[in-house]
Structures are given as C-alpha cells and as structure tokens.
Scaffold this motif. Structure first.
Motif, PDB file in Angstrom:
ATOM      1  N   THR A  79       0.832  -1.207   0.000  1.00 54.67           N
ATOM      2  CA  THR A  79       0.000   0.000   0.000  1.00 54.67           C
ATOM      3  C   THR A  79       0.862   1.250   0.000  1.00 54.67           C
ATOM      4  O   THR A  79       0.596   2.215  -0.736  1.00 54.67           O
ATOM      5  CB  THR A  79      -0.933   0.005   1.228  1.00 54.67           C
ATOM      6  N   GLN A  80       1.908   1.246   0.818  1.00 50.01           N
ATOM      7  CA  GLN A  80       2.814   2.400   0.868  1.00 50.01           C
ATOM      8  C   GLN A  80       3.508   2.613  -0.472  1.00 50.01           C
ATOM      9  O   GLN A  80       3.660   3.750  -0.943  1.00 50.01           O
ATOM     10  CB  GLN A  80       3.856   2.201   1.987  1.00 50.01           C
ATOM     11  N   PHE A  81       3.941   1.517  -1.105  1.00 50.77           N
ATOM     12  CA  PHE A  81       4.585   1.629  -2.414  1.00 50.77           C
ATOM     13  C   PHE A  81       3.608   2.192  -3.444  1.00 50.77           C
ATOM     14  O   PHE A  81       3.979   3.008  -4.292  1.00 50.77           O
ATOM     15  CB  PHE A  81       5.097   0.262  -2.886  1.00 50.77           C
ATOM     16  N   ALA A  82       2.346   1.750  -3.367  1.00 49.97           N
ATOM     17  CA  ALA A  82       1.334   2.229  -4.319  1.00 49.97           C
ATOM     18  C   ALA A  82       1.077   3.724  -4.131  1.00 49.97           C
ATOM     19  O   ALA A  82       0.917   4.461  -5.111  1.00 49.97           O
ATOM     20  CB  ALA A  82       0.038   1.440  -4.146  1.00 49.97           C
ATOM     21  N   LEU A  83       1.038   4.173  -2.878  1.00 43.81           N
ATOM     22  CA  LEU A  83       0.831   5.602  -2.603  1.00 43.81           C
ATOM     23  C   LEU A  83       1.975   6.444  -3.146  1.00 43.81           C
ATOM     24  O   LEU A  83       1.782   7.599  -3.536  1.00 43.81           O
ATOM     25  CB  LEU A  83       0.675   5.827  -1.094  1.00 43.81           C
ATOM     26  N   HIS A  88       4.997  -0.756  -9.235  1.00 45.07           N
ATOM     27  CA  HIS A  88       5.429  -1.534 -10.395  1.00 45.07           C
ATOM     28  C   HIS A  88       6.848  -2.083 -10.246  1.00 45.07           C
ATOM     29  O   HIS A  88       7.274  -2.906 -11.052  1.00 45.07           O
ATOM     30  CB  HIS A  88       5.313  -0.689 -11.665  1.00 45.07           C
ATOM     31  N   ASP A  89       7.544  -1.629  -9.200  1.00 46.91           N
ATOM     32  CA  ASP A  89       8.891  -2.144  -8.941  1.00 46.91           C
ATOM     33  C   ASP A  89       8.860  -3.403  -8.079  1.00 46.91           C
ATOM     34  O   ASP A  89       9.915  -3.939  -7.724  1.00 46.91           O
ATOM     35  CB  ASP A  89       9.746  -1.085  -8.225  1.00 46.91           C
ATOM     36  N   TYR A  90       7.649  -3.867  -7.755  1.00 49.56           N
ATOM     37  CA  TYR A  90       7.516  -5.008  -6.838  1.00 49.56           C
ATOM     38  C   TYR A  90       6.548  -6.041  -7.396  1.00 49.56           C
ATOM     39  O   TYR A  90       5.750  -5.756  -8.298  1.00 49.56           O
ATOM     40  CB  TYR A  90       7.038  -4.521  -5.462  1.00 49.56           C
ATOM     41  N   TYR A  91       6.626  -7.233  -6.823  1.00 53.87           N
ATOM     42  CA  TYR A  91       5.688  -8.311  -7.141  1.00 53.87           C
ATOM     43  C   TYR A  91       4.791  -8.514  -5.916  1.00 53.87           C
ATOM     44  O   TYR A  91       5.291  -8.779  -4.820  1.00 53.87           O
ATOM     45  CB  TYR A  91       6.427  -9.621  -7.426  1.00 53.87           C
ATOM     46  N   TYR A  92       3.489  -8.367  -6.127  1.00 48.87           N
ATOM     47  CA  TYR A  92       2.549  -8.523  -5.016  1.00 48.87           C
ATOM     48  C   TYR A  92       1.474  -9.531  -5.407  1.00 48.87           C
ATOM     49  O   TYR A  92       0.752  -9.359  -6.394  1.00 48.87           O
ATOM     50  CB  TYR A  92       1.894  -7.185  -4.666  1.00 48.87           C
ATOM     51  N   PHE A  93       1.353 -10.607  -4.611  1.00 53.65           N
ATOM     52  CA  PHE A  93       0.368 -11.648  -4.861  1.00 53.65           C
ATOM     53  C   PHE A  93      -0.582 -11.724  -3.666  1.00 53.65           C
ATOM     54  O   PHE A  93      -0.136 -11.771  -2.522  1.00 53.65           O
ATOM     55  CB  PHE A  93       1.045 -13.005  -5.062  1.00 53.65           C
ATOM     56  N   CYS A  94      -1.874 -11.735  -3.955  1.00 54.93           N
ATOM     57  CA  CYS A  94      -2.868 -11.812  -2.895  1.00 54.93           C
ATOM     58  C   CYS A  94      -4.060 -12.629  -3.381  1.00 54.93           C
ATOM     59  O   CYS A  94      -4.467 -12.504  -4.546  1.00 54.93           O
ATOM     60  CB  CYS A  94      -3.322 -10.405  -2.497  1.00 54.93           C
ATOM     61  N   MET A  95      -4.576 -13.498  -2.498  1.00 47.52           N
ATOM     62  CA  MET A  95      -5.738 -14.335  -2.836  1.00 47.52           C
ATOM     63  C   MET A  95      -5.504 -15.116  -4.134  1.00 47.52           C
ATOM     64  O   MET A  95      -6.364 -15.196  -5.000  1.00 47.52           O
ATOM     65  CB  MET A  95      -7.013 -13.482  -2.932  1.00 47.52           C
ATOM     66  N   ASN A 116       0.027  -6.614 -10.855  1.00 48.60           N
ATOM     67  CA  ASN A 116       0.284  -5.779 -12.021  1.00 48.60           C
ATOM     68  C   ASN A 116       0.494  -6.593 -13.299  1.00 48.60           C
ATOM     69  O   ASN A 116       0.935  -6.052 -14.305  1.00 48.60           O
ATOM     70  CB  ASN A 116       1.511  -4.890 -11.766  1.00 48.60           C
ATOM     71  N   GLY A 117       0.199  -7.903 -13.224  1.00 48.64           N
ATOM     72  CA  GLY A 117       0.312  -8.729 -14.423  1.00 48.64           C
ATOM     73  C   GLY A 117       1.661  -9.360 -14.648  1.00 48.64           C
ATOM     74  O   GLY A 117       1.879 -10.020 -15.676  1.00 48.64           O
ATOM     75  N   GLN A 286      -9.441   0.587  -4.232  1.00 50.27           N
ATOM     76  CA  GLN A 286      -9.080  -0.809  -4.021  1.00 50.27           C
ATOM     77  C   GLN A 286      -7.661  -1.098  -4.499  1.00 50.27           C
ATOM     78  O   GLN A 286      -6.913  -1.845  -3.856  1.00 50.27           O
ATOM     79  CB  GLN A 286     -10.056  -1.735  -4.760  1.00 50.27           C
ATOM     80  N   LYS A 287      -7.315  -0.530  -5.627  1.00 47.64           N
ATOM     81  CA  LYS A 287      -6.008  -0.783  -6.233  1.00 47.64           C
ATOM     82  C   LYS A 287      -4.879  -0.182  -5.411  1.00 47.64           C
ATOM     83  O   LYS A 287      -3.801  -0.787  -5.277  1.00 47.64           O
ATOM     84  CB  LYS A 287      -6.000  -0.176  -7.643  1.00 47.64           C
TER      85      LYS A 287
END
Length: 440
Positions: A79-83, A88-95, A116-117, A286-287
């Motif tokens: 969330t902090q990175f998104a703010l 886009h510099d990270y890989y985030y997987f959820c659910m 982010n695909g 949400q994003k």
C-alpha cells in the motif's frame, strides 16, 4: 525415517482462498482431551493492531524476486509503495489460491500473475506462504509457551480442497518440501474430511441438549449419509459422505465448488459503496489501498456473520475514512447529499469512517447468494443415491451467519443442521485431529 511414535506434536495448516491459519496440539494433550487444540493467534491486523487467528495470503517480493513480506505486513508495505507510485517495482500476490484452482494441471513450472500482471513461479510463492506459517507457529510456541519444538518432532497436516486433482495435490507436496517439511513428516487432508472429523467429535461429546443429540447423532452411525457444506471465505464447497461398516468416510458425490455466498455478499457490499462514490473512484481506491481493503473486509466479515433475521438495529460498518475523504475532495460533493439522491435516503448514513445501514437493507445483501446456494443444493439432492441424506454439517467462516443457518434449516426442515461453535476453524482443527488419528 523417524517413526510416527517419536513425534510429540501435530500441526496443521489450512490454506484458504483469502486467508490461512495454523494450529497444533501435543500428543499428550490430545490423549487427555482431543479438542484441546491451540490456534496460532499472533497475526496483527495492520493499522488496527487487533490480533487475528487468520492471516491474508499476501506475499511481496522486490523487483529481483527477493522475498520481502507476508500477510498483513505485505499488504501494508505494498500500500505504501502504491501511494508513492512505486508498486510496479515489486511483485505482489494476494488471494492467489483461486488462480491455482483454475489451473487444470499444476506443475513446478506453473506461473501466476501478480497484481500488475507480472509472472512468478506458483511453487515459489506457495512454498513461501507455507514457510511463513510454519515458522510463525514455531516461533510463537517458543515465545508464548516457552516450548521449542524441532521439525522432525512434528507431524504436519496440510488441507487441500476435495475438488483438486492429483496434480494439484502433488504440487502441494512439492511446495511443502520446498518450505522445509519433508514428505515423511507430511499428511494431506481433504477439507471436507477434516471438517467432518471435528463435527463428529462435537456431535458425540459436546452437545448438551439431549434432543439435539438424538437427531444429530444420526451422522455418527455406520451407514449414515450426510452433507458437508463448507462456506469458506472464497468458495462454497459441497461434499456428500457416508460411513462404511468400519466407520471410514466414503465420498458419495464429487465435491462441487462455487464462488457464492461470502464473496457474493462482499461484492454486493462493494456495489453498495459504488452507488455512492462511483465505480472508478472505488476501484482506484481498491487498487491503491491493499491493507485498508483487507481491514475493511475483516470488519465486514464480523458484521455479516453476526446479523440475524430478527435484527432490527442499524448495522455499523467501519469504512476507511480515506475513501470518503478522497471522494469528497475529487468530486467536491458531500457524501450525505449523494445518499439523499438515492433510494437509500433515511436508510443509510455515512459519517467519517462509519457507515450505518438499516437492518433490512443489510439483509438484502444476502438474498441472491443464499437463493443460488439453496437452489444448487436442492438440485444435487434429487440424485437417487442422495435422497436419504438426513444431516447437514455447516462449516467455514460464513456458516457462522445466523441468516445462512436459518436459510439452510428452513429449506430442509426434515434434516438435522449442525454447525460447530467455531465453524471458521472447523477444517483447521479437524486437520489436527486427522493428524493424530493417522499417526496413532
């Protein structure tokens, strides 16, 4: 290979669609009371600082695919990175479990896409989730109970959906190996079987009402047929069992899984918010606010499993203040004025981080999901080999809902409907019992 008799602890991991959890019990404690099961409760729910027994399946990696964080911590950091517009510099997987379930043939080469695909190895991601759960359990036992247990002293049990193929089960075994749990210390347990085992203990040992015992114990008799209705956080799974002459469980009907009930009610709530702030603004929120979305779901989970058909008081749901704040700032509109222009005037109010919803409006969120579920169950029960099913065991986090329990009881008045005291932990605790049973 070490003998099962050298084990001192059985530990189980329930890998859910949205959340996961782990629990354990020592063999000495099991012999005194099989239901003396300890559930790890150390997970801190982000900014709220409350303690949870379940943790979101969220994993964060840096751009070189180095592991950074798991669970609430991963959601918070992302969330902090998104703010800061650095997501886009990270890989985030959820659910991501739904992605695994939708893959027909899971292998060690299967890839899944992140938020982010971008793609990473599914085996790598799942093994890290299992490793984090395993390590947290062992660390908590040491810090809270001053007990140090080594891996070769533990009989591990991992739950898997009954609808998973053999390739899916093998994939789970390989993930466990990669997480540091060798095959000689591991058992896989089908979720409905785990739930059934726990319910049998309650049906035979824990029900004090004699009338309920007389009805519910039909599920414990040899030859009895019954249904396990697992309303999990992401899916509804239905399995039909029969006890054979030796007391073993036979699966009568292939499990059917469907993304109904819990997720549909969550989406109905999201759509209610969208009516006020608009789809674009809500999806953007949400994003960019992963942790706050998870916290809102946790809050909503408590509300949707507590309201009953008799409730008349308004339901208060905590909604992130930043959603309201950003909406009013971007649109220069007041949310109160927006609500007055809808059919919800006088029925819903939204002030700061509190949404107050009329009980009738809140119950309306359940109508479509419960209607679809009951219709689906009735269609399955028309099959000739299932017509003498007389007991329904309700498990999974959403089986705690009085509204869902009433819907099932009303739809099947001739059946005994039973839910354990903590339906959301039934699979997890049943998996612990399964481990003791197999290793005895």
């Amino acid at each position: 290979m070490q003998s099962n008799h050298d084990k001192i602890l059985v530990a189980a991991i329930d890998f859910g669609t949205t959340f996961s959890a782990c629990a354990c019990s020592f063999i000495t404690a099991y012999k005194k009371n099989p239901l003396n099961i300890w559930v790890n409760h150390i997970w801190k729910c982000g900014s709220t600082n409350c303690i949870s027994r379940k943790v979101p399946n969220a994993v964060l990696f840096d751009k070189s695919k180095k592991f950074l964080a798991f669970g609430y911590h991963a959601a918070n950091k992302y969330t902090q990175f998104a703010l800061d517009e650095k997501q886009h510099d990270y890989y985030y997987f959820c659910m991501f479990k739904m992605l695994l379930q939708e893959t027909k043939h899971l292998t060690r080469h299967t890839m899944i896409k992140d938020d982010n695909g971008k793609e990473m190895s599914a085996l790598e991601i799942l093994s890290l989730v299992i490793k984090c759960l395993k390590n947290q359990l062992l660390e908590t036992l040491k810090s809270e109970k001053n007990i140090e247990v080594y891996n070769d002293e533990i009989h591990w049990v991992l739950t898997v959906p009954a609808i998973w193929t053999e390739s899916g089960k093998q994939f789970m075994r390989e993930a466990e190996e990669k997480a540091g749990i060798s095959g000689e210390h591991l058992l896989l347990c089908l979720k409905p079987e785990a739930a059934s085992i726990l319910c049998q203990h309650f049906l035979t040992d824990k029900i004090e009402d004699q009338d309920d015992i007389g009805n519910a114990l039909t599920a414990s008799e040899k030859g009895a047929k019954y249904k396990v209705l697992d309303l999990e956080d992401g899916t509804a799974e239905i399995t039909f069992h029969q006890k054979d002459s030796h007391g073993n469980l036979l699966e009568l009907q292939t499990t059917s899984g469907c993304p109904w009930v819990g997720p549909c009610i969550d989406e109905a709530f999201n759509q209610l918010l969208i009516k006020f702030v608009g789809a674009h603004h809500f999806r953007k929120f949400q994003k960019e606010n992963k942790l706050q979305v998870i916290e809102m779901l946790n809050e909503f989970e408590l509300k949707k499993t507590s309201i009953s058909n008799e409730s008349i008081s308004k339901v208060t749901v905590a909604v992130p203040f930043s959603l309201l704040e950003s909406f009013e700032k971007d649109t220069e509109e007041k949310i109160g004025d927006v609500i007055k222009q809808t059919a919800y005037e006088g029925k819903i109010t939204w002030r700061a981080d509190k949404l107050r919803i009329d009980a009738i409006c809140f119950r309306a969120l359940y109508y479509e999901p419960k209607t679809h579920l009951i219709k689906h169950i009735k269609s399955i029960l028309t099959k000739s080999h299932l017509k003498d099913v007389n007991t329904i065991l309700m498990v999974g986090s959403f089986s705690k809902s009085p509204i869902m329990q009433s819907a099932v009881k009303d739809a099947f008045p001739g059946m005994t409907v039973f839910a354990p005291p903590e339906p959301g932990l039934a699979v997890l605790e049943g998996a612990v019992l399964y481990g003791h049973w197999v290793s005895a």
